[in-house]
Design a protein around this motif. Structure first.
Motif, PDB file in Angstrom:
ATOM      1  N   ALA A  82     -13.596 -37.793 -18.241  1.00  0.00           N
ATOM      2  CA  ALA A  82     -12.711 -36.630 -18.709  1.00  0.00           C
ATOM      3  C   ALA A  82     -11.430 -37.199 -18.572  1.00  0.00           C
ATOM      4  O   ALA A  82     -10.579 -37.084 -19.731  1.00  0.00           O
ATOM      5  CB  ALA A  82     -13.009 -35.361 -17.678  1.00  0.00           C
ATOM      6  N   PRO A  83     -10.740 -37.597 -17.492  1.00  0.00           N
ATOM      7  CA  PRO A  83      -9.682 -38.174 -17.503  1.00  0.00           C
ATOM      8  C   PRO A  83      -9.411 -39.270 -18.459  1.00  0.00           C
ATOM      9  O   PRO A  83      -8.293 -39.590 -18.890  1.00  0.00           O
ATOM     10  CB  PRO A  83      -9.380 -38.463 -16.189  1.00  0.00           C
ATOM     11  CG  PRO A  83     -10.347 -37.904 -15.104  1.00  0.00           C
ATOM     12  CD  PRO A  83     -11.431 -37.731 -16.078  1.00  0.00           C
ATOM     13  N   ARG A  84     -10.352 -40.152 -18.651  1.00  0.00           N
ATOM     14  CA  ARG A  84     -10.201 -41.241 -19.513  1.00  0.00           C
ATOM     15  C   ARG A  84     -10.095 -40.933 -20.972  1.00  0.00           C
ATOM     16  O   ARG A  84      -9.085 -41.349 -21.721  1.00  0.00           O
ATOM     17  CB  ARG A  84     -11.577 -42.208 -19.396  1.00  0.00           C
ATOM     18  CG  ARG A  84     -11.381 -43.562 -20.043  1.00  0.00           C
ATOM     19  CD  ARG A  84     -12.459 -44.259 -20.205  1.00  0.00           C
ATOM     20  NE  ARG A  84     -13.355 -44.345 -18.845  1.00  0.00           N
ATOM     21  CZ  ARG A  84     -14.470 -44.332 -18.812  1.00  0.00           C
ATOM     22  NH1 ARG A  84     -15.237 -44.281 -20.050  1.00  0.00           N
ATOM     23  NH2 ARG A  84     -15.181 -44.041 -17.705  1.00  0.00           N
ATOM     24  N   ALA A  85     -10.895 -39.762 -21.459  1.00  0.00           N
ATOM     25  CA  ALA A  85     -10.653 -39.275 -22.731  1.00  0.00           C
ATOM     26  C   ALA A  85      -9.337 -38.578 -22.843  1.00  0.00           C
ATOM     27  O   ALA A  85      -8.573 -38.599 -23.735  1.00  0.00           O
ATOM     28  CB  ALA A  85     -11.905 -38.190 -22.769  1.00  0.00           C
ATOM     29  N   GLY A  86      -8.885 -37.858 -21.753  1.00  0.00           N
ATOM     30  CA  GLY A  86      -7.453 -37.350 -21.744  1.00  0.00           C
ATOM     31  C   GLY A  86      -6.319 -38.602 -21.968  1.00  0.00           C
ATOM     32  O   GLY A  86      -5.562 -38.177 -22.912  1.00  0.00           O
ATOM     33  N   ARG A  87      -6.587 -39.504 -21.184  1.00  0.00           N
ATOM     34  CA  ARG A  87      -5.486 -40.527 -21.358  1.00  0.00           C
ATOM     35  C   ARG A  87      -5.527 -41.168 -23.063  1.00  0.00           C
ATOM     36  O   ARG A  87      -4.514 -41.439 -23.416  1.00  0.00           O
ATOM     37  CB  ARG A  87      -5.739 -41.598 -20.254  1.00  0.00           C
ATOM     38  CG  ARG A  87      -5.129 -41.364 -18.986  1.00  0.00           C
ATOM     39  CD  ARG A  87      -5.311 -42.625 -18.047  1.00  0.00           C
ATOM     40  NE  ARG A  87      -6.543 -43.266 -18.092  1.00  0.00           N
ATOM     41  CZ  ARG A  87      -7.594 -42.913 -17.016  1.00  0.00           C
ATOM     42  NH1 ARG A  87      -7.235 -41.685 -16.387  1.00  0.00           N
ATOM     43  NH2 ARG A  87      -8.888 -43.476 -17.146  1.00  0.00           N
ATOM     44  N   GLU A  88      -6.881 -41.367 -23.410  1.00  0.00           N
ATOM     45  CA  GLU A  88      -6.960 -41.672 -24.870  1.00  0.00           C
ATOM     46  C   GLU A  88      -6.352 -41.001 -25.911  1.00  0.00           C
ATOM     47  O   GLU A  88      -5.646 -41.206 -26.712  1.00  0.00           O
ATOM     48  CB  GLU A  88      -8.413 -42.136 -24.997  1.00  0.00           C
ATOM     49  CG  GLU A  88      -8.838 -43.172 -24.266  1.00  0.00           C
ATOM     50  CD  GLU A  88     -10.390 -43.312 -24.426  1.00  0.00           C
ATOM     51  OE1 GLU A  88     -11.173 -42.567 -25.115  1.00  0.00           O
ATOM     52  OE2 GLU A  88     -11.182 -44.368 -23.810  1.00  0.00           O
ATOM     53  N   ASN A  89      -6.837 -39.768 -25.400  1.00  0.00           N
ATOM     54  CA  ASN A  89      -6.084 -38.513 -26.378  1.00  0.00           C
ATOM     55  C   ASN A  89      -4.597 -38.694 -26.315  1.00  0.00           C
ATOM     56  O   ASN A  89      -3.804 -38.519 -27.247  1.00  0.00           O
ATOM     57  CB  ASN A  89      -6.466 -37.003 -25.998  1.00  0.00           C
ATOM     58  CG  ASN A  89      -6.292 -36.099 -27.004  1.00  0.00           C
ATOM     59  OD1 ASN A  89      -6.127 -36.391 -28.229  1.00  0.00           O
ATOM     60  ND2 ASN A  89      -6.016 -34.760 -26.315  1.00  0.00           N
ATOM     61  N   LEU A  90      -4.049 -38.864 -25.143  1.00  0.00           N
ATOM     62  CA  LEU A  90      -2.644 -38.898 -25.008  1.00  0.00           C
ATOM     63  C   LEU A  90      -1.851 -40.074 -25.755  1.00  0.00           C
ATOM     64  O   LEU A  90      -0.845 -39.912 -26.362  1.00  0.00           O
ATOM     65  CB  LEU A  90      -2.212 -38.746 -23.583  1.00  0.00           C
ATOM     66  CG  LEU A  90      -0.850 -38.688 -23.272  1.00  0.00           C
ATOM     67  CD1 LEU A  90       0.026 -37.585 -23.910  1.00  0.00           C
ATOM     68  CD2 LEU A  90      -0.593 -38.838 -21.810  1.00  0.00           C
ATOM     69  N   ALA A  91      -2.606 -41.126 -25.457  1.00  0.00           N
ATOM     70  CA  ALA A  91      -2.276 -42.363 -26.235  1.00  0.00           C
ATOM     71  C   ALA A  91      -2.153 -42.120 -27.699  1.00  0.00           C
ATOM     72  O   ALA A  91      -1.331 -42.471 -28.318  1.00  0.00           O
ATOM     73  CB  ALA A  91      -2.915 -43.516 -25.673  1.00  0.00           C
ATOM     74  N   SER A  92      -3.101 -41.705 -28.362  1.00  0.00           N
ATOM     75  CA  SER A  92      -3.488 -41.398 -29.733  1.00  0.00           C
ATOM     76  C   SER A  92      -2.402 -40.378 -30.265  1.00  0.00           C
ATOM     77  O   SER A  92      -1.552 -40.578 -31.294  1.00  0.00           O
ATOM     78  CB  SER A  92      -4.744 -40.719 -29.891  1.00  0.00           C
ATOM     79  OG  SER A  92      -4.801 -40.138 -31.291  1.00  0.00           O
ATOM     80  N   LEU A  93      -2.026 -39.274 -29.413  1.00  0.00           N
ATOM     81  CA  LEU A  93      -0.965 -38.502 -29.596  1.00  0.00           C
ATOM     82  C   LEU A  93       0.523 -39.400 -29.661  1.00  0.00           C
ATOM     83  O   LEU A  93       1.486 -39.131 -30.483  1.00  0.00           O
ATOM     84  CB  LEU A  93      -0.765 -37.403 -28.736  1.00  0.00           C
ATOM     85  CG  LEU A  93      -1.920 -36.103 -28.847  1.00  0.00           C
ATOM     86  CD1 LEU A  93      -1.893 -35.207 -27.924  1.00  0.00           C
ATOM     87  CD2 LEU A  93      -1.705 -35.477 -30.300  1.00  0.00           C
ATOM     88  N   GLU A  94       0.635 -40.148 -28.455  1.00  0.00           N
ATOM     89  CA  GLU A  94       1.877 -41.102 -28.617  1.00  0.00           C
ATOM     90  C   GLU A  94       1.972 -41.899 -29.929  1.00  0.00           C
ATOM     91  O   GLU A  94       3.332 -42.214 -30.489  1.00  0.00           O
ATOM     92  CB  GLU A  94       1.995 -41.844 -27.332  1.00  0.00           C
ATOM     93  CG  GLU A  94       2.174 -40.997 -26.118  1.00  0.00           C
ATOM     94  CD  GLU A  94       3.626 -40.607 -26.065  1.00  0.00           C
ATOM     95  OE1 GLU A  94       4.579 -41.027 -26.778  1.00  0.00           O
ATOM     96  OE2 GLU A  94       4.160 -39.550 -25.280  1.00  0.00           O
TER      97      GLU A  94
END
Length: 119
Positions: free
Chosen positions: A23-35
């Motif tokens: 879950a946190p890994r997916a969130g970080r990946e999602n945030l990186a994608s948004l950035e």
């Protein structure tokens, strides 16, 4: 006692807050994608603004040429120059509308990044 399943023996159970949790890994990946998307949108908007600036410069030079032509006899008719200026103005307006859409997209991405509770 209950026998240990083969799957349980191979895979240790992860706690929800552990660093390896998906879950946190997916969130970080999602945030990186948004950035990354925000950065790409920023550069696309910047390129559009530079194109608009170029069009405005072309319009300005056309108008100045028209003004010089009004003072001296021009080799081409005035209507042709006005038509070119009108075409350039329409293109500049179209590019400005596109840049405004990109700006709204950048704001939307910033809001999504700010609202992301993954990190």
């Amino acid at each position: 006692m209950r026998p240990v399943d083969a799957d349980e023996a191979r895979e240790p159970r992860e706690e929800p807050g552990s660093p390896l949790s998906p879950a946190p890994r997916a969130g970080r990946e999602n945030l990186a994608s948004l950035e990354r998307e925000r950065a790409r949108a920023h550069w696309r908007a910047r390129r559009k603004l530079l194109e608009i600036q170029s069009l405005l410069d072309a319009i300005k030079s056309e108008v100045e040429a028209e003004e010089r032509g009004a003072r001296a006899p021009a080799p081409r008719p005035r209507a042709e120059a006005e038509e070119r200026v009108a075409r350039l103005c329409a293109e500049a307006e179209r590019k400005a509308a596109e840049a405004a859409r990109m700006g709204r997209r950048i704001v939307e991405l910033h809001q999504r990044i700010a609202g992301c509770e993954c990190c």
